[in-house]
Design an enzyme around this catalytic site. Sequence first.
Site, PDB file in Angstrom:
ATOM      1  N   ASP A   5       0.981  -1.438   0.012  1.00 52.31           N
ATOM      2  CA  ASP A   5      -0.253  -0.132  -0.026  1.00 52.31           C
ATOM      3  C   ASP A   5       0.826   1.669   0.240  1.00 52.31           C
ATOM      4  O   ASP A   5       1.941   1.037   0.638  1.00 52.31           O
ATOM      5  CB  ASP A   5      -1.093  -0.326   1.426  1.00 52.31           C
ATOM      6  N   ASN A   8     -10.542  -2.459  -6.176  1.00 52.34           N
ATOM      7  CA  ASN A   8      -9.741  -1.827  -7.123  1.00 52.34           C
ATOM      8  C   ASN A   8     -10.273  -1.448  -8.363  1.00 52.34           C
ATOM      9  O   ASN A   8      -9.777  -0.540  -9.751  1.00 52.34           O
ATOM     10  CB  ASN A   8      -8.446  -2.108  -7.583  1.00 52.34           C
TER      11      ASN A   8
HETATM   12  C1  FPP Z   1      -1.554   0.293  -3.236  1.00 57.09           C
HETATM   13  O1  FPP Z   1      -1.128   1.152  -3.411  1.00 57.09           O
HETATM   14  C2  FPP Z   1      -0.939  -0.428  -4.763  1.00 57.09           C
HETATM   15  C3  FPP Z   1      -2.050  -1.343  -5.821  1.00 57.09           C
HETATM   16  C4  FPP Z   1      -3.333  -1.217  -5.586  1.00 57.09           C
HETATM   17  C5  FPP Z   1      -1.585  -2.152  -6.589  1.00 57.09           C
HETATM   18  C6  FPP Z   1      -0.084  -2.438  -6.691  1.00 57.09           C
HETATM   19  C7  FPP Z   1       0.953  -2.759  -7.679  1.00 57.09           C
HETATM   20  C8  FPP Z   1       1.912  -3.029  -7.655  1.00 57.09           C
HETATM   21  C9  FPP Z   1       2.919  -2.632  -7.044  1.00 57.09           C
HETATM   22  C10 FPP Z   1       2.657  -2.844  -9.499  1.00 57.09           C
HETATM   23  C11 FPP Z   1       2.618  -4.267 -10.245  1.00 57.09           C
HETATM   24  C12 FPP Z   1       2.418  -5.169  -9.369  1.00 57.09           C
HETATM   25  C13 FPP Z   1       3.435  -6.802  -9.010  1.00 57.09           C
HETATM   26  C14 FPP Z   1       2.467  -8.269  -8.606  1.00 57.09           C
HETATM   27  C15 FPP Z   1       4.410  -6.696 -10.735  1.00 57.09           C
HETATM   28  P1  FPP Z   1      -2.570   2.254  -3.202  1.00 57.09           P
HETATM   29  O2  FPP Z   1      -2.369   2.706  -4.870  1.00 57.09           O
HETATM   30  O3  FPP Z   1      -3.689   2.220  -3.011  1.00 57.09           O
HETATM   31  O4  FPP Z   1      -1.636   3.559  -2.616  1.00 57.09           O
HETATM   32  P2  FPP Z   1      -2.735   5.393  -1.880  1.00 57.09           P
HETATM   33  O5  FPP Z   1      -3.248   4.578  -0.813  1.00 57.09           O
HETATM   34  O6  FPP Z   1      -1.459   5.408  -1.734  1.00 57.09           O
HETATM   35  O7  FPP Z   1      -3.412   5.417  -3.217  1.00 57.09           O
END
Ligand code: FPP
Length: 249
Positions: free
Chosen positions: A23, A71
């Site tokens: 996250d 998401n």
């Molecule tokens: C959470 O941060 C992250 C995600 C929803 C996506 C995770 C994806 C990756 C790390 C990239 C690719 C994945 C792989 C497995 C190669 P957020 O967007 O919820 O952050 P925020 O809470 O600060 O808005």
Amino acid sequence: MMKTLKEQVIDNQLPRHVAIIMDGNGRWAKKKGNIRIFGHKNGVAAVRETTEAAAEIGIEYLTLYAFSTENWQRPRTEVDALMSLLIQSINNETSTLQKNDIQLQTIGDVASLPVNVQKKLNEVIEATKNNKRTVLTLALSYSSRWEITKAVKNIATQVKQNTLNIEDINEELIPTFLNTANLPDPELLIRTSGEQRLSNFLLYQLAYTELFFTPKLWPDFRKNDFYEAILAFQGRERRFGKISEQLKK
Ligand code: FPP
């Protein structure tokens, strides 16, 4: 000389299965004055480092929450960018998986992903299926309530078809109907970015899991952060509802 965090890890007290809620990508990007997808792109390095760190110390199962059912409600541009990034990362990281003897698998409603993503995933799942060191599970279009609902429907269907007796439904049978049927329950859950909640992730499986929260945002998460979480885990006493003295017997 001071031991490194990795050297401090006790080999015979490792969690078999570590699950991670990655996250803070969006906030990381915002802090740098950039768009959210910039954070996701920089989250890929953290995925690589964590996977390598887990394989290096001998973690058998690593499960990453990469995309939740919820998401899909994000802006279309972000969802599309995440899907492209997923394909690109899997392409680029296949050699990391092979080099470290890591097997890839997925949990979640994979059929809801774009077909090109499904195709890429299937290719790499097939290519890594004989790898033995660590099983890396990506939760994609996953939510625990979705998984449990599906399990209940499947159990009900079997009862209706007389292939399952109601008396045989118990705490050992239910997990065999979950997506994680081939995984032990995680002993440790890590969530980055300072949020302290489960967000619909592995609700049945996390019943006795130790929780570790770190303020680090996901793109900043490195091997040492992973080892720090393992060390915190090793410092805890897991009682499973019993009292301390009963465990020492
Ligand atoms: C959470 O941060 C992250 C995600 C929803 C996506 C995770 C994806 C990756 C790390 C990239 C690719 C994945 C792989 C497995 C190669 P957020 O967007 O919820 O952050 P925020 O809470 O600060 O808005």
